[in-house]
Design an enzyme around this catalytic site. Structure first.
Site, PDB file in Angstrom:
ATOM      1  N   HIS A  80      -2.852   6.242  -0.529  1.00  0.00           N
ATOM      2  CA  HIS A  80      -3.652   5.133  -1.057  1.00  0.00           C
ATOM      3  C   HIS A  80      -4.107   4.137   0.015  1.00  0.00           C
ATOM      4  CE1 HIS A  80       0.331   3.513  -0.606  1.00  0.00           C
ATOM      5  NE2 HIS A  80      -0.195   2.303  -0.666  1.00  0.00           N
ATOM      6  N   HIS A  95      -6.961  -0.478   1.932  1.00  0.00           N
ATOM      7  CA  HIS A  95      -6.009  -0.249   0.841  1.00  0.00           C
ATOM      8  C   HIS A  95      -6.786  -0.014  -0.447  1.00  0.00           C
ATOM      9  CE1 HIS A  95      -2.731  -0.941  -1.989  1.00  0.00           C
ATOM     10  NE2 HIS A  95      -1.900  -0.845  -0.963  1.00  0.00           N
TER      11      HIS A  95
END
Length: 172
Positions: A80, A95
């Site tokens: 992620h 992110h």
């Protein structure tokens, strides 16, 4: 859907997108994704909203393709999130989503790994926006200059809607 078709559906990884044809200007961190720019203070996470990790560009994506905002070396690659040490000294963390670490990689396909050298505009990952939302998470993309203390003039220059590869943060 039967067991076999369900298994086959899960094994389909997204194709690697073509690299963007970009030539970033000096001291520019590009927008890694297309979408709507939002002020960080509205983010539903106090760490990101407070820019605790550094100057942050927040984009609510219009698609699930993420591109490198700088040329440099990948220093961390999680399903992620990707961290890059830029060739010019800027350190960037991209992110995907809020609390998406809980998804344990489900819905994320990385195209770059730790130690790889990437060019600005090169695809880093694809992510499934519907899976993120179905898991109860926000899919906002945060691009963070993690060594912002070295760039006291760093400022978000992207506004409204952006296209992946356009100017996102000016560091000087």
């Amino acid at each position: 859907m039967g067991f076999i078709s369900n298994l086959l559906e899960r094994s389909k990884a997204p194709e690697r997108p073509a690299a963007l044809d970009v030539e970033p200007g000096e001291n520019i961190v590009l927008a890694p994704v297309s979408g709507r720019v939002e002020g960080v203070e509205t983010l539903p996470d106090p760490v990101f909203a407070g820019e605790v990790m550094g100057r942050t560009l927040a984009i609510w994506p219009s698609e699930g393709r993420l591109f490198s905002p700088v040329s440099g070396t990948v220093v961390s690659a999680m399903p992620h999130a990707v961290g890059i040490a830029g060739d010019d000294g800027v350190e960037v963390l991209i992110h995907v989503g809020i609390d998406t670490v809980e998804m344990a990689g489900d819905g994320f396909t990385l195209f770059a790994g730790k130690g790889d050298h990437v060019r600005a505009g090169e695809p880093l990952m694809c992510f499934d926006r519907e899976k993120i939302q179905a898991a109860g998470h926000h899919d906002v993309i945060m691009t963070i200059v993690t060594n912002s203390d070295e760039y006291p003039e760093a400022a978000v220059v992207a506004t409204d809607t952006v296209t992946a590869g356009s100017a996102g943060i000016k560091t000087k």
